[in-house]
Write a protein that holds these residues in place. Structure first.
Motif, PDB file in Angstrom:
ATOM      1  N   VAL A  70       0.900  -1.081   0.089  1.00 41.89           N
ATOM      2  CA  VAL A  70      -0.037   0.038  -0.077  1.00 41.89           C
ATOM      3  C   VAL A  70       0.869   1.262   0.033  1.00 41.89           C
ATOM      4  CG1 VAL A  70      -1.658   1.339   1.318  1.00 41.89           C
ATOM      5  CG2 VAL A  70      -1.693  -1.313   0.990  1.00 41.89           C
ATOM      6  N   SER A  71       1.988   1.261   0.819  1.00 36.71           N
ATOM      7  CA  SER A  71       2.971   2.490   0.597  1.00 36.71           C
ATOM      8  C   SER A  71       3.357   2.563  -0.599  1.00 36.71           C
ATOM      9  CB  SER A  71       4.068   2.022   1.739  1.00 36.71           C
ATOM     10  OG  SER A  71       3.517   2.066   3.189  1.00 36.71           O
ATOM     11  N   THR A  72       3.780   1.366  -1.253  1.00 37.19           N
ATOM     12  CA  THR A  72       4.448   1.769  -2.668  1.00 37.19           C
ATOM     13  C   THR A  72       3.313   2.347  -3.506  1.00 37.19           C
ATOM     14  OG1 THR A  72       5.693  -0.370  -2.478  1.00 37.19           O
ATOM     15  CG2 THR A  72       5.254   0.176  -4.588  1.00 37.19           C
ATOM     16  N   TYR A  73       2.124   1.712  -3.503  1.00 39.41           N
ATOM     17  CA  TYR A  73       0.952   2.394  -4.438  1.00 39.41           C
ATOM     18  C   TYR A  73       0.997   3.952  -4.162  1.00 39.41           C
ATOM     19  CZ  TYR A  73      -2.755   1.948  -7.481  1.00 39.41           C
ATOM     20  OH  TYR A  73      -3.604   1.885  -8.500  1.00 39.41           O
ATOM     21  N   PHE A  74       0.858   4.155  -2.644  1.00 35.51           N
ATOM     22  CA  PHE A  74       0.561   5.629  -2.252  1.00 35.51           C
ATOM     23  C   PHE A  74       1.669   6.575  -2.837  1.00 35.51           C
ATOM     24  CE2 PHE A  74       1.376   8.941   0.888  1.00 35.51           C
ATOM     25  CZ  PHE A  74      -0.098   9.241   1.126  1.00 35.51           C
ATOM     26  N   VAL A  75       2.935   6.232  -2.818  1.00 35.22           N
ATOM     27  CA  VAL A  75       4.219   6.951  -3.088  1.00 35.22           C
ATOM     28  C   VAL A  75       4.136   7.327  -4.416  1.00 35.22           C
ATOM     29  CG1 VAL A  75       5.078   6.919  -0.840  1.00 35.22           C
ATOM     30  CG2 VAL A  75       5.955   5.239  -2.600  1.00 35.22           C
ATOM     31  N   ARG A  76       3.800   6.245  -5.230  1.00 36.70           N
ATOM     32  CA  ARG A  76       3.906   6.417  -6.500  1.00 36.70           C
ATOM     33  C   ARG A  76       2.747   7.344  -7.296  1.00 36.70           C
ATOM     34  NH1 ARG A  76       5.790   2.576 -10.426  1.00 36.70           N
ATOM     35  NH2 ARG A  76       6.869   0.807  -9.274  1.00 36.70           N
ATOM     36  N   GLN A  77       1.807   7.481  -6.635  1.00 33.70           N
ATOM     37  CA  GLN A  77       0.789   8.500  -6.993  1.00 33.70           C
ATOM     38  C   GLN A  77       1.424   9.812  -6.729  1.00 33.70           C
ATOM     39  OE1 GLN A  77      -1.439   6.899  -8.767  1.00 33.70           O
ATOM     40  NE2 GLN A  77      -0.348   5.058  -7.856  1.00 33.70           N
TER      41      GLN A  77
END
Length: 382
Positions: free
Chosen positions: A30-37
């Motif tokens: 989830v952290s990965t997806y979050f910072v990608r945005q």
């Protein structure tokens, strides 16, 4: 930023299955997806339904944005049409009628459009009461298009830096004020803007590399007669300016800084958007750690580490030395107000904080242009 993250994070549990398998945990996924945005440039989308266009009015679906007080711009068909939208004239159920102040180019028609806070836009529009020339600046990421308002014989210049995902038109509200003070203006692009050279990894670096593109604009001004530079930054543009002040050999010719809705520390911004998406701070804090660690390429596609601790100018306030005018809305829905207030409290000798009570992000001018222009003129005239 908020709407993008909201759309992105909602399906995160399903989308991040592959990421979780690769890096070993749902929280990291989830952290990965979050910072990608946050780091990924996103193309604009027309989202506001336009129901009727008259000679002096436009009827829109009622939304928080279309009901907001003040004057705004509106794009349609990507960048083919730009209109200037005035005050709310009437509301009726789910419809709002606003004044149509003018169409700069193209044809506004029923369909969908998108609001912007700029009101003015650059060439070929002629609504701005000064002339803008097209120039190019040799930046580290490539040749960057820029606009120039040249005041003859002036050695006082300003460089105006727009925010993340915005266009150069965001800064134009300041140009007539500066022109009236005898200050020339350069309005540069920077890497990952639409239609300009991208960063090698095609990611925003939150000011930590973009500052060098702005250094190129300052160098252009200095090589064309500038002996004093004033810097303006909107949203992430402020984070870029702060990195320039910290890292550039040209920072000594900067006399003052004006910020509108500034990012003066990235971690509170990430924490805020985690909260807006009902995620714990653990997600945003872990995401920030991943950006500076060995998994940065897998996590966000970054070529180099991104340490947002370097952007915390509340903590680094004692390193600042240039007078600052900070304009920020207490109800900013993208960049939280609290860090601006904390910066002003930490350096009352340098920072003049001016608070709006109802404006949305980067839209203080739109709500009260008279106050905004007066404050900027007074601060920049010294």
């Amino acid at each position: 930023m908020r709407n993008v993250l909201r759309r992105a994070i909602a399906p995160a549990a399903g989308v991040t299955t592959g990421v979780t398998a690769a890096v070993g945990g749902g929280t990291i996924g989830v952290s990965t997806y979050f910072v990608r945005q946050v780091l990924k440039p996103v193309l604009p989308v027309d989202e506001v339904p336009v129901h009727e266009v008259g000679p002096d009015h436009v009827v829109l679906t009622s939304t928080e944005e279309s009901l907001a007080p003040g004057r705004y711009g509106m794009w349609q068909n990507e960048f083919q049409t730009h209109a200037r939208i005035g005050d709310v004239l009437a509301t009726d159920g789910d419809r709002v009628t606003r004044a149509l102040d003018g169409v700069d180019f193209g044809a506004l028609v029923p369909g969908k459009a998108r609001f912007d806070g700029y009101y003015f836009c650059g060439p070929p529009a002629t609504s701005l009461p000064v002339r803008l020339d097209d120039i190019e600046v040799d930046a580290p990421a490539g040749r960057m298009p820029a606009w120039l308002d040249r005041v003859p014989s002036s050695d006082r210049w300003a460089v105006l830096v727009h925010g993340r995902g915005a266009q150069r038109g965001e800064t134009l509200r300041a140009v007539p004020i500066l022109h009236g003070l005898g200050i020339s203006s350069v309005i540069p692009s920077y890497r990952n803007d639409i239609g300009v050279p991208a960063a090698r990894d095609h990611r925003y670096h939150l000011g930590l590399t973009e500052w060098s593109d702005i250094e190129a604009a300052v160098l252009y001004a200095a090589s064309h007669g500038a002996r004093e530079i004033q810097l303006f930054g909107w949203s992430m543009g402020a984070a870029i300016v702060l990195q320039f002040l910290d890292r550039s050999w040209l920072s000594e010719i900067v006399s003052r800084v004006v910020f509108d809705s500034p990012v003066v520390s990235w971690q509170p911004v990430l924490d805020f958007h985690a909260g807006e998406n009902r995620l714990p701070k653990l997600i945003s804090r872990l995401g920030a750690g991943l950006l500076r660690g060995p998994l940065r390429r897998q996590v966000a596609g970054l070529d180099e580490p991104l340490d947002i601790r370097l952007t915390d100018w509340v903590r680094r306030a004692d390193e600042l030395s240039v007078p600052m005018l900070v304009i920020h809305s207490a109800v900013d829905e993208f960049v939280p107000y609290a860090p601006s207030a904390a910066l002003a409290a930490a350096r009352p000798d340098l920072v003049q904080l001016e608070t709006w009570d109802i404006a949305r992000h980067c839209r203080a001018w739109n709500v009260d242009s008279e106050r905004w222009e007066r404050l900027v003129a007074e601060f920049c005239s010294g």
